[in-house]
Write a protein that holds these residues in place. Structure first.
Motif, PDB file in Angstrom:
ATOM      1  N   THR A 104     120.545  25.513 -11.983  1.00  0.00           N
ATOM      2  CA  THR A 104     121.286  25.129 -13.309  1.00  0.00           C
ATOM      3  C   THR A 104     120.177  25.332 -14.327  1.00  0.00           C
ATOM      4  O   THR A 104     119.379  24.297 -14.849  1.00  0.00           O
ATOM      5  CB  THR A 104     121.591  23.532 -13.192  1.00  0.00           C
ATOM      6  OG1 THR A 104     122.335  23.580 -11.895  1.00  0.00           O
ATOM      7  CG2 THR A 104     122.453  23.376 -14.275  1.00  0.00           C
ATOM      8  N   GLY A 105     120.112  26.584 -14.704  1.00  0.00           N
ATOM      9  CA  GLY A 105     118.823  26.850 -15.686  1.00  0.00           C
ATOM     10  C   GLY A 105     117.513  26.888 -14.903  1.00  0.00           C
ATOM     11  O   GLY A 105     117.561  26.291 -13.801  1.00  0.00           O
ATOM     12  N   SER A 106     116.359  27.367 -15.562  1.00  0.00           N
ATOM     13  CA  SER A 106     115.025  27.220 -14.881  1.00  0.00           C
ATOM     14  C   SER A 106     114.750  25.843 -14.745  1.00  0.00           C
ATOM     15  O   SER A 106     113.937  25.465 -13.837  1.00  0.00           O
ATOM     16  CB  SER A 106     114.187  28.053 -15.391  1.00  0.00           C
ATOM     17  OG  SER A 106     113.842  27.589 -16.896  1.00  0.00           O
ATOM     18  N   SER A 107     115.096  24.837 -15.630  1.00  0.00           N
ATOM     19  CA  SER A 107     114.925  23.407 -15.550  1.00  0.00           C
ATOM     20  C   SER A 107     115.163  22.938 -14.255  1.00  0.00           C
ATOM     21  O   SER A 107     114.120  22.294 -13.747  1.00  0.00           O
ATOM     22  CB  SER A 107     115.649  22.771 -16.524  1.00  0.00           C
ATOM     23  OG  SER A 107     115.237  23.217 -17.917  1.00  0.00           O
ATOM     24  N   ALA A 181     104.254  33.065 -22.251  1.00  0.00           N
ATOM     25  CA  ALA A 181     104.269  31.584 -21.987  1.00  0.00           C
ATOM     26  C   ALA A 181     104.758  31.011 -23.651  1.00  0.00           C
ATOM     27  O   ALA A 181     104.904  31.564 -24.657  1.00  0.00           O
ATOM     28  CB  ALA A 181     102.760  31.375 -22.031  1.00  0.00           C
ATOM     29  N   ASN A 182     105.162  29.738 -23.358  1.00  0.00           N
ATOM     30  CA  ASN A 182     105.509  29.059 -24.388  1.00  0.00           C
ATOM     31  C   ASN A 182     104.778  27.725 -24.429  1.00  0.00           C
ATOM     32  O   ASN A 182     104.474  27.338 -23.419  1.00  0.00           O
ATOM     33  CB  ASN A 182     107.051  28.291 -24.049  1.00  0.00           C
ATOM     34  CG  ASN A 182     107.495  27.312 -25.017  1.00  0.00           C
ATOM     35  OD1 ASN A 182     107.073  27.311 -26.055  1.00  0.00           O
ATOM     36  ND2 ASN A 182     108.522  26.882 -24.712  1.00  0.00           N
ATOM     37  N   PRO A 183     104.097  27.310 -25.434  1.00  0.00           N
ATOM     38  CA  PRO A 183     104.176  27.756 -26.962  1.00  0.00           C
ATOM     39  C   PRO A 183     103.266  29.039 -27.451  1.00  0.00           C
ATOM     40  O   PRO A 183     103.803  29.496 -28.598  1.00  0.00           O
ATOM     41  CB  PRO A 183     103.879  26.753 -27.603  1.00  0.00           C
ATOM     42  CG  PRO A 183     102.747  26.124 -26.925  1.00  0.00           C
ATOM     43  CD  PRO A 183     103.016  26.322 -25.518  1.00  0.00           C
ATOM     44  N   ASN A 236     113.082  31.871 -13.130  1.00  0.00           N
ATOM     45  CA  ASN A 236     113.572  32.821 -14.118  1.00  0.00           C
ATOM     46  C   ASN A 236     114.787  32.192 -14.486  1.00  0.00           C
ATOM     47  O   ASN A 236     115.477  31.145 -13.983  1.00  0.00           O
ATOM     48  CB  ASN A 236     114.034  34.105 -13.633  1.00  0.00           C
ATOM     49  CG  ASN A 236     113.363  35.210 -14.700  1.00  0.00           C
ATOM     50  OD1 ASN A 236     114.011  34.690 -15.761  1.00  0.00           O
ATOM     51  ND2 ASN A 236     112.855  36.018 -14.507  1.00  0.00           N
ATOM     52  N   SER A 237     115.571  32.775 -15.601  1.00  0.00           N
ATOM     53  CA  SER A 237     116.809  32.189 -16.153  1.00  0.00           C
ATOM     54  C   SER A 237     117.349  33.167 -17.045  1.00  0.00           C
ATOM     55  O   SER A 237     116.816  34.227 -17.444  1.00  0.00           O
ATOM     56  CB  SER A 237     116.004  31.104 -17.072  1.00  0.00           C
ATOM     57  OG  SER A 237     117.262  30.671 -17.659  1.00  0.00           O
ATOM     58  N   PHE A 238     118.769  33.054 -16.966  1.00  0.00           N
ATOM     59  CA  PHE A 238     119.579  33.650 -18.097  1.00  0.00           C
ATOM     60  C   PHE A 238     119.347  33.417 -19.576  1.00  0.00           C
ATOM     61  O   PHE A 238     120.162  33.785 -20.391  1.00  0.00           O
ATOM     62  CB  PHE A 238     121.001  33.629 -17.593  1.00  0.00           C
ATOM     63  CG  PHE A 238     121.042  34.508 -16.192  1.00  0.00           C
ATOM     64  CD1 PHE A 238     121.351  35.812 -16.461  1.00  0.00           C
ATOM     65  CD2 PHE A 238     121.119  33.988 -15.273  1.00  0.00           C
ATOM     66  CE1 PHE A 238     121.474  36.771 -15.229  1.00  0.00           C
ATOM     67  CE2 PHE A 238     121.087  34.750 -14.063  1.00  0.00           C
ATOM     68  CZ  PHE A 238     121.474  36.032 -13.951  1.00  0.00           C
ATOM     69  N   SER A 239     118.701  32.221 -19.708  1.00  0.00           N
ATOM     70  CA  SER A 239     118.704  31.513 -21.240  1.00  0.00           C
ATOM     71  C   SER A 239     118.122  32.546 -22.244  1.00  0.00           C
ATOM     72  O   SER A 239     118.759  32.255 -23.330  1.00  0.00           O
ATOM     73  CB  SER A 239     117.778  30.247 -20.973  1.00  0.00           C
ATOM     74  OG  SER A 239     118.662  29.216 -20.218  1.00  0.00           O
ATOM     75  N   LYS A 240     116.871  33.192 -22.044  1.00  0.00           N
ATOM     76  CA  LYS A 240     116.240  33.706 -23.081  1.00  0.00           C
ATOM     77  C   LYS A 240     116.793  35.051 -23.175  1.00  0.00           C
ATOM     78  O   LYS A 240     117.272  35.389 -24.337  1.00  0.00           O
ATOM     79  CB  LYS A 240     114.781  33.485 -22.775  1.00  0.00           C
ATOM     80  CG  LYS A 240     114.448  32.200 -22.587  1.00  0.00           C
ATOM     81  CD  LYS A 240     114.548  31.151 -23.688  1.00  0.00           C
ATOM     82  CE  LYS A 240     114.408  29.659 -23.315  1.00  0.00           C
ATOM     83  NZ  LYS A 240     114.060  28.474 -24.440  1.00  0.00           N
ATOM     84  N   TYR A 241     116.286  36.013 -22.237  1.00  0.00           N
ATOM     85  CA  TYR A 241     116.649  37.388 -22.742  1.00  0.00           C
ATOM     86  C   TYR A 241     118.061  37.500 -22.561  1.00  0.00           C
ATOM     87  O   TYR A 241     118.529  38.436 -23.702  1.00  0.00           O
ATOM     88  CB  TYR A 241     116.059  38.353 -21.495  1.00  0.00           C
ATOM     89  CG  TYR A 241     116.503  39.840 -21.407  1.00  0.00           C
ATOM     90  CD1 TYR A 241     115.564  40.718 -22.644  1.00  0.00           C
ATOM     91  CD2 TYR A 241     117.676  40.376 -20.831  1.00  0.00           C
ATOM     92  CE1 TYR A 241     116.073  41.868 -22.500  1.00  0.00           C
ATOM     93  CE2 TYR A 241     117.921  41.767 -21.022  1.00  0.00           C
ATOM     94  CZ  TYR A 241     117.428  42.432 -21.734  1.00  0.00           C
ATOM     95  OH  TYR A 241     117.539  43.676 -21.911  1.00  0.00           O
TER      96      TYR A 241
HETATM   97  C1  LIG Z   1     108.644  28.282 -20.604  1.00  0.00           C
HETATM   98  C2  LIG Z   1     109.949  27.582 -20.432  1.00  0.00           C
HETATM   99  N1  LIG Z   1     110.274  27.407 -19.221  1.00  0.00           N
HETATM  100  C3  LIG Z   1     111.678  26.934 -18.869  1.00  0.00           C
HETATM  101  C4  LIG Z   1     112.321  26.476 -19.860  1.00  0.00           C
HETATM  102  C5  LIG Z   1     113.812  26.146 -19.493  1.00  0.00           C
HETATM  103  O1  LIG Z   1     114.779  26.739 -19.929  1.00  0.00           O
HETATM  104  P1  LIG Z   1     116.276  26.933 -19.056  1.00  0.00           P
HETATM  105  O2  LIG Z   1     116.353  25.395 -18.335  1.00  0.00           O
HETATM  106  O3  LIG Z   1     117.111  26.959 -20.118  1.00  0.00           O
HETATM  107  O4  LIG Z   1     116.413  27.973 -18.148  1.00  0.00           O
HETATM  108  C6  LIG Z   1     112.108  27.000 -21.370  1.00  0.00           C
HETATM  109  C7  LIG Z   1     112.942  26.500 -22.421  1.00  0.00           C
HETATM  110  O5  LIG Z   1     112.789  26.438 -23.517  1.00  0.00           O
HETATM  111  C8  LIG Z   1     110.677  27.289 -21.435  1.00  0.00           C
HETATM  112  O6  LIG Z   1     110.211  27.639 -22.741  1.00  0.00           O
END
Ligand SMILES: Cc1ncc(COP(=O)(O)O)c(C=O)c1O
Length: 392
Positions: A104-107, A181-183, A236-241
Motif C-alpha cells: 500500500t504505497g512504499s509507506s 533522495a528526498n529532500p 518502490n512505488s507508483f506514487s511519483k514517476y
Molecule cells: C523518499 C520517499 N520515500 C517514500 C515516500 C512514500 O511514498 P508512498 O507511500 O506514496 O509510496 C515518499 C513520499 O513522499 C518519499 O519522499
C-alpha cells in the motif's frame, strides 16, 4: 471516573512520533488562499499531473465490471509479473516475479521491511537530512534510527567510511538509502551504491534501498540495488514517476527468504492491497510515453530554477540530480528555516518546506522546493522570491 478514563486512553509512548511540519505550511497556504490570496505551491512532494490514462481506463473498466474482491496477499500475479519485467527491460537485471510484493504505497513497504528484518532495539542507519518517516516508523516499531550526517564532501550520501564508523561505535543491523533522495534531490553514483551495499553486507548490515524516485533522474541514470545484490530489500512505488500518490500502491523486491514472512505479515495487516489500485498500476506501465512527457516537464522546471534562483538571491543549493526537489541553503538569510518559510509564504506567496522537517541539526539553514508543478509556476516563484529577497 474521568481520571480512570484518561488513564485508559493515554496514548502509547511508541505513538508519540513528531508531526510533519510541511502540513503546517500547507494549512497556512490554505488560509491565504481562503482569503483570496495567490500561493505558488512548492511544499508538497507530489506530481501535479494525473495517473496515466491507461491506468485510469483500466480502473474504470474494472469498476464497470464491479468484481472488486481481495487479491492474493503478495499482490495480483499479473501486476507482480509486470513489475518484475520492468527490471529486465529497464535495468537489465532478472528479478523473479515471486520476489515482488505489492504494498500500500512504499509507506507500507517500510513497515513490512522493518518488521521482517529487525527486532526491537536494532539500530538502523539513515541519512540526515532524510525523509522523516524512516526515523519515525523505526521508532514506532521499537528500533533505533541512527542518523548519519551527509555533506558536500561525500556528494550528500552515506559513504562506506561513515557507515563503518557508525557501526564501530555501536553495531548497526541495517542501513537505508534513497537515490534520488528526498529532500536533497541528490543521487549516488552507481559505483558508490555498489560499494556501500558490498560493505554493508560484509558487516552483516541489511541493506534497504528506497527507489521511489527512480526514473526521475536527470544528472545520470539511477541504478537499482537489485543489480548489485539479491539480499537488498528494494522499496518502490507508483506514487511519483507514475503520478499515482492517492492510489496508494507500491512494491518491494524482497530477498527470497523474506517473501513468506512478509506475506504472512501482509495477510494479517491488510489482507491485500486495494484491488482497483493494483489493476490501475498494472496498466500504468503502458502509459510510459505520457509519463516521460511529465518527466520532461520536471526537467524544464529544474532548468528554470537552476538558472533563475541564483539571480533571485538563492545562490547555494545541492546538486539537483533527480526526484523533483531542490534543497536550498538559506543560511545567508536566516538561522530559522521555519520562520523563513513562513515569511516567504506570507510575504512572497511561495510555499516551501523548512529543512528542519528533514534534519533536526542543520535543517534550520535549508528550505526544500518541490518542482513537480507547472513551468509557469516555477517562473512565477523565481520572480516572487527575487522581489521578496530584494525588498529584504
Ligand atoms: C523518499 C520517499 N520515500 C517514500 C515516500 C512514500 O511514498 P508512498 O507511500 O506514496 O509510496 C515518499 C513520499 O513522499 C518519499 O519522499
Amino acid at each position: 471516573m474521568l481520571e480512570k478514563a484518561r488513564h485508559l486512553i493515554a496514548p502509547s509512548a511508541r505513538s508519540d512520533v513528531p508531526p510533519f511540519m510541511v502540513m503546517d505550511v500547507m494549512a497556512a497556504a490554505a488560509r491565504i488562499e481562503a482569503r483570496g490570496g495567490r500561493v505558488v505551491h512548492m511544499e508538497v512532494g507530489q506530481p501535479a499531473a494525473p495517473a496515466p490514462l491507461t491506468a485510469r481506463r483500466a480502473a474504470q473498466a474494472a469498476l464497470d465490471l464491479g468484481d472488486i474482491g481481495y487479491t492474493e496477499a503478495l499482490g495480483m500475479p499479473a501486476l507482480r509479473a509486470a513489475i518484475a519485467r520492468q527490471y529486465s527491460e529497464l535495468n537489465g537485471v532478472t528479478v523473479a516475479p515471486e520476489r515482488i510484493v505489492v504494498t500500500t504505497g512504499s509507506s507500507a513497504g517500510f513497515i513490512l521491511a522493518f518488521l521482517a528484518l529487525f527486532e526491537p532495539g536494532d539500530r538502523v542507519a539513515v541519512a540526515c537530512p532524510g525523509y522523516p518517516p524512516y526515523r519515525h516508523i523505526l521508532t514506532a516499531l521499537g528500533c533505533e534510527p541512527v542518523m548519519i550526517e551527509i555533506a558536500q564532501a561525500t556528494r550528500w550520501s552515506i559513504t562506506v567510511d561513515a557507515l563503518l564508523a557508525a557501526h564501530r561505535r555501536t553495531p548497526l543491523k541495517g542501513v537505508l538509502v534513497a537515490s534520488p533522495a528526498n529532500p536533497t534531490g541528490t543521487m549516488m553514483r552507481p559505483a558508490a551504491l555498489r560499494e556501500l551495499i558490498a560493505a554493508a553486507e560484509r558487516e552483516g548490515i541489511r541493506f534497504i534501498s528506497d527507489e521511489i524516485y527512480h526514473r526521475l533522474d536527470y544528472a545520470f541514470p539511477a541504478e537499482t540495488a537489485a543489480k548489485f545484490s539479491d539480499n537488498a530489500v528494494i522499496i518502490n512505488s507508483f506514487s511519483k514517476y507514475f503520478c499515482m500518490t492517492g492510489w496508494r500502491v507500491g512494491w518491494m523486491v524482497a530477498p527470497e527468504a523474506l517473501v513468506r514472512p512478509i506475506e504472512r505479515l501482509q495477510q494479517n495487516f491488510a489482507i491485500s492491497v486495494p484491488t482497483l489500485s493494483q489493476v490501475a498500476a498494472a496498466a500504468a506501465f503502458e502509459g510510459r510515453d505520457e509519463m516521460e512527457a511529465v518527466k520532461h516537464g520536471y526537467e524544464e522546471n529544474r532548468r528554470i530554477l537552476v538558472d533563475g534562483l541564483p539571480g533571485a538571491g538563492l545562490t547555494r543549493f545541492l546538486p539537483v540530480d533527480g526526484a523533483f526537489y531542490l534543497y536550498a541553503d538559506v543560511s545567508r538569510f536566516t538561522d530559522d528555516s521555519f520562520d523563513f518559510a513562513q515569511r516567504m509564504l506570507e510575504e512572497a506567496g511561495v510555499a516551501a518546506t523548512p529543512g528542519i522537517d528533514f534534519d533536526p541539526v542543520d535543517g534550520k539553514h535549508f528550505v526544500r522546493f518541490c518542482y513537480a508543478g507547472s513551468a509557469a509556476d516555477m517562473r512565477e516563484a523565481v520572480a516572487r522570491i527575487g522581489g521578496w529577497l530584494q525588498r529584504g
